[in-house]
Design a protein around this motif. Structure first.
Motif, PDB file in Angstrom:
ATOM      1  N   MET A   1     140.830 -42.018  70.738  1.00 12.92           N
ATOM      2  CA  MET A   1     141.623 -43.099  71.865  1.00 12.92           C
ATOM      3  C   MET A   1     140.770 -44.146  71.858  1.00 12.92           C
ATOM      4  N   SER A   2     141.614 -45.324  71.975  1.00 12.71           N
ATOM      5  CA  SER A   2     140.805 -46.551  71.930  1.00 12.71           C
ATOM      6  C   SER A   2     141.597 -47.482  73.016  1.00 12.71           C
ATOM      7  N   ILE A   3     141.013 -48.820  73.440  1.00  9.81           N
ATOM      8  CA  ILE A   3     141.586 -49.443  74.341  1.00  9.81           C
ATOM      9  C   ILE A   3     143.123 -49.805  74.324  1.00  9.81           C
ATOM     10  N   PRO A   4     144.075 -49.401  75.334  1.00  8.61           N
ATOM     11  CA  PRO A   4     145.264 -49.549  75.263  1.00  8.61           C
ATOM     12  C   PRO A   4     145.709 -51.019  74.806  1.00  8.61           C
ATOM     13  N   GLU A   5     146.880 -51.010  73.952  1.00  4.77           N
ATOM     14  CA  GLU A   5     147.620 -52.277  73.634  1.00  4.77           C
ATOM     15  C   GLU A   5     148.056 -52.927  75.000  1.00  4.77           C
ATOM     16  N   ALA A   6     148.413 -54.336  74.845  1.00  3.29           N
ATOM     17  CA  ALA A   6     148.670 -55.153  76.002  1.00  3.29           C
ATOM     18  C   ALA A   6     149.878 -54.537  76.820  1.00  3.29           C
ATOM     19  N   ALA A   7     150.953 -54.010  76.012  1.00  4.07           N
ATOM     20  CA  ALA A   7     152.313 -53.560  76.847  1.00  4.07           C
ATOM     21  C   ALA A   7     151.888 -52.187  77.698  1.00  4.07           C
ATOM     22  N   ASP A   8     150.773 -51.897  77.178  1.00  5.31           N
ATOM     23  CA  ASP A   8     150.529 -50.357  77.962  1.00  5.31           C
ATOM     24  C   ASP A   8     149.392 -50.506  78.781  1.00  5.31           C
ATOM     25  N   ARG A   9     148.795 -51.485  79.136  1.00  2.00           N
ATOM     26  CA  ARG A   9     147.779 -51.880  79.980  1.00  2.00           C
ATOM     27  C   ARG A   9     147.920 -51.918  81.324  1.00  2.00           C
ATOM     28  N   ARG A  10     147.407 -51.393  82.371  1.00  2.00           N
ATOM     29  CA  ARG A  10     147.274 -51.502  83.597  1.00  2.00           C
ATOM     30  C   ARG A  10     145.989 -52.296  84.187  1.00  2.00           C
ATOM     31  N   VAL A  11     146.199 -52.844  85.338  1.00  2.00           N
ATOM     32  CA  VAL A  11     145.159 -53.532  86.102  1.00  2.00           C
ATOM     33  C   VAL A  11     143.735 -52.592  86.389  1.00  2.00           C
ATOM     34  N   ARG A  12     142.554 -52.854  85.697  1.00  2.00           N
ATOM     35  CA  ARG A  12     141.597 -51.847  86.156  1.00  2.00           C
ATOM     36  C   ARG A  12     140.548 -52.747  86.873  1.00  2.00           C
ATOM     37  N   ILE A  13     139.755 -52.000  87.950  1.00  3.53           N
ATOM     38  CA  ILE A  13     138.863 -52.685  88.671  1.00  3.53           C
ATOM     39  C   ILE A  13     137.430 -51.832  88.204  1.00  3.53           C
ATOM     40  N   ALA A  34     130.715 -45.546  94.306  1.00  2.00           N
ATOM     41  CA  ALA A  34     131.676 -46.291  93.674  1.00  2.00           C
ATOM     42  C   ALA A  34     132.833 -45.411  92.769  1.00  2.00           C
ATOM     43  N   GLU A  35     132.233 -44.131  92.289  1.00  4.53           N
ATOM     44  CA  GLU A  35     133.321 -43.362  91.841  1.00  4.53           C
ATOM     45  C   GLU A  35     134.151 -42.744  92.633  1.00  4.53           C
ATOM     46  N   ASP A  36     133.575 -42.291  93.896  1.00  3.61           N
ATOM     47  CA  ASP A  36     134.178 -41.824  95.053  1.00  3.61           C
ATOM     48  C   ASP A  36     135.415 -42.709  95.474  1.00  3.61           C
ATOM     49  N   LEU A  37     135.129 -44.099  95.456  1.00  2.00           N
ATOM     50  CA  LEU A  37     136.083 -45.104  96.007  1.00  2.00           C
ATOM     51  C   LEU A  37     137.420 -45.192  94.990  1.00  2.00           C
ATOM     52  N   GLY A  38     137.106 -44.850  93.667  1.00  2.00           N
ATOM     53  CA  GLY A  38     138.208 -44.758  92.781  1.00  2.00           C
ATOM     54  C   GLY A  38     138.153 -46.023  91.648  1.00  2.00           C
ATOM     55  N   SER A 227     142.304 -64.784  94.441  1.00  2.00           N
ATOM     56  CA  SER A 227     142.319 -65.086  92.760  1.00  2.00           C
ATOM     57  C   SER A 227     142.846 -63.659  92.144  1.00  2.00           C
ATOM     58  N   GLY A 228     143.346 -62.817  92.605  1.00  3.19           N
ATOM     59  CA  GLY A 228     143.853 -61.754  91.792  1.00  3.19           C
ATOM     60  C   GLY A 228     145.204 -61.853  91.200  1.00  3.19           C
ATOM     61  N   LYS A 229     146.147 -62.351  91.866  1.00  7.84           N
ATOM     62  CA  LYS A 229     147.233 -62.555  90.934  1.00  7.84           C
ATOM     63  C   LYS A 229     147.419 -63.618  90.060  1.00  7.84           C
ATOM     64  N   ALA A 230     146.564 -64.698  90.389  1.00  5.21           N
ATOM     65  CA  ALA A 230     146.365 -65.567  89.101  1.00  5.21           C
ATOM     66  C   ALA A 230     145.761 -65.160  87.984  1.00  5.21           C
ATOM     67  N   LEU A 253     134.404 -54.261  96.657  1.00 11.89           N
ATOM     68  CA  LEU A 253     134.739 -53.635  95.620  1.00 11.89           C
ATOM     69  C   LEU A 253     136.118 -52.651  96.355  1.00 11.89           C
ATOM     70  N   ARG A 254     135.723 -52.149  97.408  1.00 10.31           N
ATOM     71  CA  ARG A 254     136.988 -51.335  98.119  1.00 10.31           C
ATOM     72  C   ARG A 254     138.070 -52.108  98.390  1.00 10.31           C
ATOM     73  N   ASP A 255     137.785 -53.610  98.645  1.00  8.76           N
ATOM     74  CA  ASP A 255     138.945 -54.324  98.777  1.00  8.76           C
ATOM     75  C   ASP A 255     139.915 -54.612  97.460  1.00  8.76           C
ATOM     76  N   TRP A 256     138.974 -54.756  96.340  1.00 10.50           N
ATOM     77  CA  TRP A 256     139.797 -55.036  94.991  1.00 10.50           C
ATOM     78  C   TRP A 256     140.365 -53.606  94.787  1.00 10.50           C
ATOM     79  N   ILE A 257     139.721 -52.565  94.930  1.00 11.33           N
ATOM     80  CA  ILE A 257     140.654 -51.292  94.577  1.00 11.33           C
ATOM     81  C   ILE A 257     141.733 -51.139  95.402  1.00 11.33           C
ATOM     82  N   ALA A 258     141.630 -51.356  96.578  1.00 13.96           N
ATOM     83  CA  ALA A 258     142.922 -51.285  97.398  1.00 13.96           C
ATOM     84  C   ALA A 258     143.919 -52.177  96.858  1.00 13.96           C
ATOM     85  N   TRP A 259     143.610 -53.500  96.703  1.00 17.10           N
ATOM     86  CA  TRP A 259     144.496 -54.281  95.991  1.00 17.10           C
ATOM     87  C   TRP A 259     145.191 -53.823  94.584  1.00 17.10           C
TER      88      TRP A 259
END
Length: 263
Positions: A1-13, A34-38, A227-230, A253-259
């Motif tokens: 398994m490697s990094i997903p290609e563009a069409a399959d990527r989700r936003v990761r934090i 941090a791991e517990d936060l997701g 800045s997230g959307k941009a 970090l918690r705010d970005w994970i919630a977003w």
């Protein structure tokens, strides 16, 4: 398994837990929180002295720590943002990466860059050289790293993703186009957009579809609303929050994970 290609990527934090100005127990606690936060990825960095605060303050070594994190964590990917290529023989670095890959059950990202922090070089006896010589060495060493990974027994558990950090338009982005699965950019949305286009030009020159094959990564500033959307519109799908010691406040970090989860 490697990094997903563009069409399959989700936003990761991701979070970069900067291993400075803290006891190791505080860093360990931050990893678990941090791991517990997701969070999706937990990075450290590869320096020998603090970059902020007391320049001779507490600090810990990168790869020893990654081995501990491999055993400590269960789900997150781990890595350095980024390893300094100059500090280790490339074949040794590859074998270290292969080992941590197995220790983590296939969760290592091999982040790497040319290096820049003069104090590390001078205090530990490495030749600092020039920006050009360090970048040239990175270009020469990446094929050696990949060859050594391929020769390892046992082989890595997966094709270990290679993240290259840096923004030099003529040389570094050419290295990214040739070798990277992830490109870590520095700067604002406009810089990311401009340099991403240059990366794709290099990709066309070397016969690699970097728009599809190379994930865009960036350190985030401020809040997701600012800045997230941009950033996502500019193509970034790996967004990293930097957090320093000794307290490792993970509120942002918690705010970005919630977003991320609300998208």
């Amino acid at each position: 398994m490697s990094i997903p290609e563009a069409a399959d990527r989700r936003v990761r934090i991701a979070v970069q837990l900067q291993p400075q100005q803290a006891e190791y127990g505080q860093i360990r606690d931050a990893v678990l929180r941090a791991e517990d936060l997701g969070v999706d990825v937990i990075f450290n960095w590869d320096h020998f002295y603090p970059l902020y605060g007391d320049p001779d303050g507490k600090h810990f070594e990168c790869w020893t720590m990654l081995g501990a994190w491999a055993e400590l964590t269960e789900r997150v990917e781990i890595g350095a943002l980024v390893t300094c290529n100059s500090y280790r023989n490339p074949d040794l670095l590859a074998d270290m990466a292969r080992t941590v890959d197995h220790m983590s059950g296939g969760r290592l990202i091999l982040g790497i860059g040319a290096g820049w922090f003069r104090k590390d070089y001078e205090q530990f006896g490495y030749e600092f050289g020039t920006a050009g010589s360090r970048i040239a060495r990175l270009a020469a060493d990446l094929p050696r790293i990949k060859a050594r990974l391929a020769a390892g027994n046992p082989a890595p558990t997966r094709e270990i993703p290679v993240l290259v950090g840096g923004g030099g338009e003529r040389k570094t982005l050419r290295i990214v186009a040739e070798h990277a699965d992830v490109w870590h950019s520095f700067g604002d949305v406009e810089t990311l957009t401009r340099k991403s286009a240059i990366l794709d030009e290099h990709g066309a020159a070397v016969g690699r579809d970097t728009a599809r094959l190379v994930e865009r990564s960036v350190e985030v500033r401020g809040t997701p609303g600012e800045s997230g959307k941009a950033l996502v519109a500019a193509g970034a799908t790996l967004l990293t929050v930097g957090v320093g010691g000794p307290d490792y406040d993970l509120t942002r970090l918690r705010d970005w994970i919630a977003w991320r989860d609300a998208r």
